[in-house]
Scaffold this motif. Structure first.
Motif, short mmCIF file in Angstrom:
data_model
loop_
_atom_site.label_atom_id
_atom_site.label_comp_id
_atom_site.label_asym_id
_atom_site.label_seq_id
_atom_site.Cartn_x
_atom_site.Cartn_y
_atom_site.Cartn_z
N LEU A 124 0.84 -1.20 0.00
CA LEU A 124 0.00 0.00 0.00
C LEU A 124 0.87 1.24 0.00
O LEU A 124 1.89 1.30 0.71
CB LEU A 124 -0.90 0.02 1.24
CG LEU A 124 -1.89 -1.13 1.38
CD1 LEU A 124 -2.64 -1.01 2.70
CD2 LEU A 124 -2.86 -1.15 0.22
N PRO A 125 0.49 2.25 -0.77
CA PRO A 125 1.27 3.48 -0.76
C PRO A 125 1.08 4.27 0.54
O PRO A 125 0.05 4.13 1.22
CB PRO A 125 0.74 4.26 -1.95
CG PRO A 125 -0.56 3.65 -2.32
CD PRO A 125 -0.59 2.27 -1.74
N GLU A 126 2.04 5.09 0.86
CA GLU A 126 1.94 5.97 2.02
C GLU A 126 0.72 6.86 1.86
O GLU A 126 0.39 7.31 0.77
CB GLU A 126 3.21 6.82 2.12
CG GLU A 126 3.38 7.49 3.45
CD GLU A 126 4.75 8.10 3.60
OE1 GLU A 126 4.82 9.21 4.16
OE2 GLU A 126 5.75 7.47 3.17
N GLY A 127 -0.02 7.08 2.94
CA GLY A 127 -1.20 7.93 2.92
C GLY A 127 -2.50 7.18 2.65
O GLY A 127 -3.57 7.79 2.62
N THR A 128 -2.43 5.86 2.46
CA THR A 128 -3.64 5.08 2.22
C THR A 128 -4.54 5.08 3.45
O THR A 128 -4.07 4.84 4.56
CB THR A 128 -3.28 3.62 1.85
OG1 THR A 128 -2.55 3.61 0.63
CG2 THR A 128 -4.51 2.75 1.71
N THR A 129 -5.81 5.39 3.24
CA THR A 129 -6.79 5.36 4.33
C THR A 129 -7.88 4.32 4.12
O THR A 129 -8.52 3.90 5.07
CB THR A 129 -7.46 6.74 4.51
OG1 THR A 129 -8.14 7.07 3.28
CG2 THR A 129 -6.45 7.81 4.86
#
Length: 129
Positions: free
Chosen positions: A59-64
């Motif tokens: 998952l990329p950084e900042g995934t919510t």
């Protein structure tokens, strides 16, 4: 693998109609960084003989939010064809749910294992460990 700034996701599928793992189900992974953000397709994989999908993209950084899309129609069509080789046709082939989409929220640093309990006419999911 999760880090302090990213979450990680894994999954597996159990076909509860036969009490066995569901092999060969295609799964795609998408992520977004907020409720109003666009979904970004990250890639996918398929379940192994154990019903597990061990190589989903990071998952990329900042995934919510994460969405797992399970393509179950092909799996059930194949199972139906195998069952019909030695028996008369008892119902239409395919699945009532041709796909299952599971969307859930994530927090950086956490790992999310999301098992899918599946049968031709229903499914259930939960956050595993």
């Amino acid at each position: 693998m999760s880090t302090d700034t990213t979450a990680s996701v894994s999954t597996h599928i159990l076909d509860t109609s036969v009490g066995r793992p569901a092999e060969g189900v295609s799964i795609t992974l998408a992520a977004r960084s907020g409720s109003d953000a666009e979904w970004v397709a990250l890639g996918g994989s398929a379940t192994d003989t154990d019903g597990r999908c061990k190589d989903l993209p990071a998952l990329p950084e900042g995934t919510t939010h994460v969405r797992l899309d399970f393509e179950v129609e092909t799996y059930f069509s194949k199972k139906q064809a195998e069952a019909q080789q030695d028996a008369p046709r008892v119902r239409d082939s395919g699945a009532f749910f041709p796909e299952v989409a599971i969307t859930f929220a994530v927090t950086p640093g956490e790992h999310y294992h999301v098992p899918l309990l599946l049968n031709p006419f229903g499914y259930s999911v939960y956050r595993g460990s």
